[in-house]
Design an enzyme around this catalytic site. Structure first.
Site, PDB file in Angstrom:
ATOM      1  N   HIS A   1       0.608  -1.074   0.063  1.00  0.00           N
ATOM      2  CA  HIS A   1      -0.140   0.046  -0.071  1.00  0.00           C
ATOM      3  C   HIS A   1       0.992   1.489   0.329  1.00  0.00           C
ATOM      4  O   HIS A   1      -0.525   1.995  -0.482  1.00  0.00           O
ATOM      5  CB  HIS A   1      -0.795   0.265   1.222  1.00  0.00           C
ATOM      6  CG  HIS A   1      -1.780  -1.056   1.290  1.00  0.00           C
ATOM      7  ND1 HIS A   1      -2.816  -1.078   0.314  1.00  0.00           N
ATOM      8  CD2 HIS A   1      -2.169  -2.154   2.410  1.00  0.00           C
ATOM      9  CE1 HIS A   1      -3.241  -2.951   0.471  1.00  0.00           C
ATOM     10  NE2 HIS A   1      -3.268  -2.657   1.888  1.00  0.00           N
TER      11      HIS A   1
ATOM     12  N   ARG B   1       6.948  -5.441   2.763  1.00  0.00           N
ATOM     13  CA  ARG B   1       5.869  -5.824   2.739  1.00  0.00           C
ATOM     14  C   ARG B   1       5.779  -6.116   1.083  1.00  0.00           C
ATOM     15  O   ARG B   1       5.476  -4.912   0.756  1.00  0.00           O
ATOM     16  CB  ARG B   1       4.620  -5.113   3.554  1.00  0.00           C
ATOM     17  CG  ARG B   1       3.108  -5.654   2.734  1.00  0.00           C
ATOM     18  CD  ARG B   1       2.514  -5.883   3.842  1.00  0.00           C
ATOM     19  NE  ARG B   1       1.565  -4.186   4.048  1.00  0.00           N
ATOM     20  CZ  ARG B   1       0.274  -3.833   4.341  1.00  0.00           C
ATOM     21  NH1 ARG B   1      -0.115  -4.106   5.013  1.00  0.00           N
ATOM     22  NH2 ARG B   1       0.098  -2.297   4.327  1.00  0.00           N
TER      23      ARG B   1
ATOM     24  N   ASP C   1      -7.885  -5.525   7.280  1.00  0.00           N
ATOM     25  CA  ASP C   1      -8.486  -6.269   6.273  1.00  0.00           C
ATOM     26  C   ASP C   1      -9.406  -7.740   6.890  1.00  0.00           C
ATOM     27  O   ASP C   1     -10.360  -7.916   6.680  1.00  0.00           O
ATOM     28  CB  ASP C   1      -6.735  -6.896   5.476  1.00  0.00           C
ATOM     29  CG  ASP C   1      -7.046  -6.022   4.228  1.00  0.00           C
ATOM     30  OD1 ASP C   1      -7.780  -5.338   3.850  1.00  0.00           O
ATOM     31  OD2 ASP C   1      -5.576  -5.296   3.832  1.00  0.00           O
TER      32      ASP C   1
HETATM   33  C1  3PY Z   1      -4.471  -4.617   7.861  1.00  0.00           C
HETATM   34  O1  3PY Z   1      -5.024  -3.659   9.102  1.00  0.00           O
HETATM   35  O2  3PY Z   1      -4.908  -5.037   6.745  1.00  0.00           O
HETATM   36  C2  3PY Z   1      -2.924  -4.392   7.290  1.00  0.00           C
HETATM   37  O3  3PY Z   1      -2.629  -4.317   6.724  1.00  0.00           O
HETATM   38  C3  3PY Z   1      -2.369  -3.388   8.159  1.00  0.00           C
HETATM   39  O4  3PY Z   1      -1.060  -3.410   7.937  1.00  0.00           O
HETATM   40 MG    MG Z   2      -4.085  -5.431   5.299  1.00  0.00          MG
END
Ligand code: 3PY
Ligand code: MG
Length: 260
Positions: free
Chosen positions: A50, A75, A180
Site C-alpha cells: 500500500h 511487505r 482487512d
Molecule cells: C490491515 O490492517 O489490513 C493491514 O494490512 C495493516 O497494515
Molecule cells: Mg491489510
C-alpha cells in the site's frame, strides 16, 4: 563505510519473543528512513503493498536503516514472486506477506524466502552477506535462520487455515492485519468489527503453541499495549506519515492553546 551486521542476531532475537516495535514505512525517501532510524523504533517494514516503495526505495531504505543499526522488512504481495528473494538480496531482514490465505500461499512465500531444502531461493545475496557479518558459505549455512517469512492473517479463510499455515515449514510467524480482517469478517461492512478482537487472542495463542512469531499492526499506542497483553511480540506501531501528522498537529495545538 562498512555496514553494521544488523542481520546477525535480529531474527533469533525476534523469535525469542521479547517486545519488538517496528512501524510501516510508506514514504519512500531514504532521508525519512534515516530520521526514523534515529528513534527508539526497533525496525521498519517498507510497504510495497500500500505504500509508495519501489525497488530503488527499498535498496536505499535498507542502507539508511542499516547505517543506524536497524533492520528492515519489506511487505510485498504474495504473487510478487522473485521480488521477495530480490529484496532479501538487498539486505531486507524478511518479508511480511499480505493475504496468505491458504497453505499454497504460505508455501509460495517460503519458496522465495528460504534456500533448499526448505525453499527454492536463488543464490545472490549481494548486500545480505555484509549485513550478516558472515562469509558467503557462512551466510548460506545460516540464511534460512536469519531471514524471516511472515504470513499476514487478514481474511476469514486465513483464520480457518491458521494452524495449517503455521505448520508450513519455513513460515516463521504470522502477522494480523486488523483492518482487512475486519473487512473480511464483516463482509465489507466495517474496519472495526468486534469479531476481530475475539480472533486476536486465538491467533496469538495458536502462533505461540506452534513456536512461531505473533505479529500485528497497531493503529495507535493503546492498541499496541492491548495487543502486547494478548501475546503479540512483533508489533508494527503506526506508520511514518501518521507519526509526522500527529506530531505536527500536537505541536500546532500546543502553541495555539497558549498563544491564541
Ligand atoms: C490491515 O490492517 O489490513 C493491514 O494490512 C495493516 O497494515
Ligand atoms: Mg491489510
Amino acid at each position: 563505510m562498512a555496514f553494521p551486521a544488523v542481520l546477525a542476531d535480529f531474527a533469533p532475537t525476534l523469535r525469542r519473543g521479547g517486545l519488538h516495535l517496528s512501524t510501516f514505512c510508506q514514504l519512500p525517501d531514504p532521508n525519512a528512513i534515516e530520521a526514523l532510524a534515529k528513534t527508539k523504533l526497533d525496525s521498519f517494514i517498507f510497504d510495497m503493498q500500500h505504500g509508495m516503495f519501489d525497488e530503488a526505495a527499498v535498496l536505499a531504505g535498507v542502507a539508511a536503516a542499516s547505517l543506524e543499526g536497524k533492520p528492515a522488512f519489506v511487505r510485498l504481495p504474495v504473487d510478487a514472486g522473485g521480488l521477495a528473494s530480490r529484496v532479501l538480496d538487498f539486505g531486507a531482514a524478511g518479508v511480511v506477506c499480505p493475504m496468505v490465505n491458504t497453505v499454497a500461499d504460505a508455501e509460495r512465500l517460503v519458496s522465495y524466502i528460504k534456500f533448499p531444502p526448505i525453499g527454492a531461493r536463488s543464490w545472490g545475496p549481494r548486500r545480505a552477506i555484509p549485513l550478516s557479518g558472515l562469509s558467503a558459505p557462512g551466510y548460506l549455512a545460516r540464511a534460512n535462520e536469519l531471514t524471516l517469512a511472515i504470513a499476514m492473517i487478514e481474511t476469514r479463510q486465513a483464520l480457518d487455515n491458521l494452524d495449517a499455515i503455521l505448520a508450513v515449514p519455513g513460515v516463521d510467524g504470522v502477522f494480523v492485519g486488523p483492518s482487512d480482517l475486519s473487512v473480511s469478517l464483516s463482509g465489507g461492512a466495517t474496519l472495526d468489527s468486534a469479531e476481530v478482537a475475539s480472533a486476536l487472542d486465538h491467533i496469538a495463542a495458536r502462533a505461540r503453541t506452534a513456536g512461531k512469531i505473533a505479529g500485528i499492526f497497531a493503529i495507535n499506542p493503546a492498541y499496541a499495549v492491548d495487543c502486547a497483553t494478548r501475546g503479540y511480540s512483533f508489533i508494527a506501531l503506526m506508520q511514518d506519515a501518521m507519526f509526522m501528522q500527529q506530531a505536527a498537529d500536537g505541536a500546532v495545538a500546543a502553541v495555539r492553546e497558549k498563544a491564541a
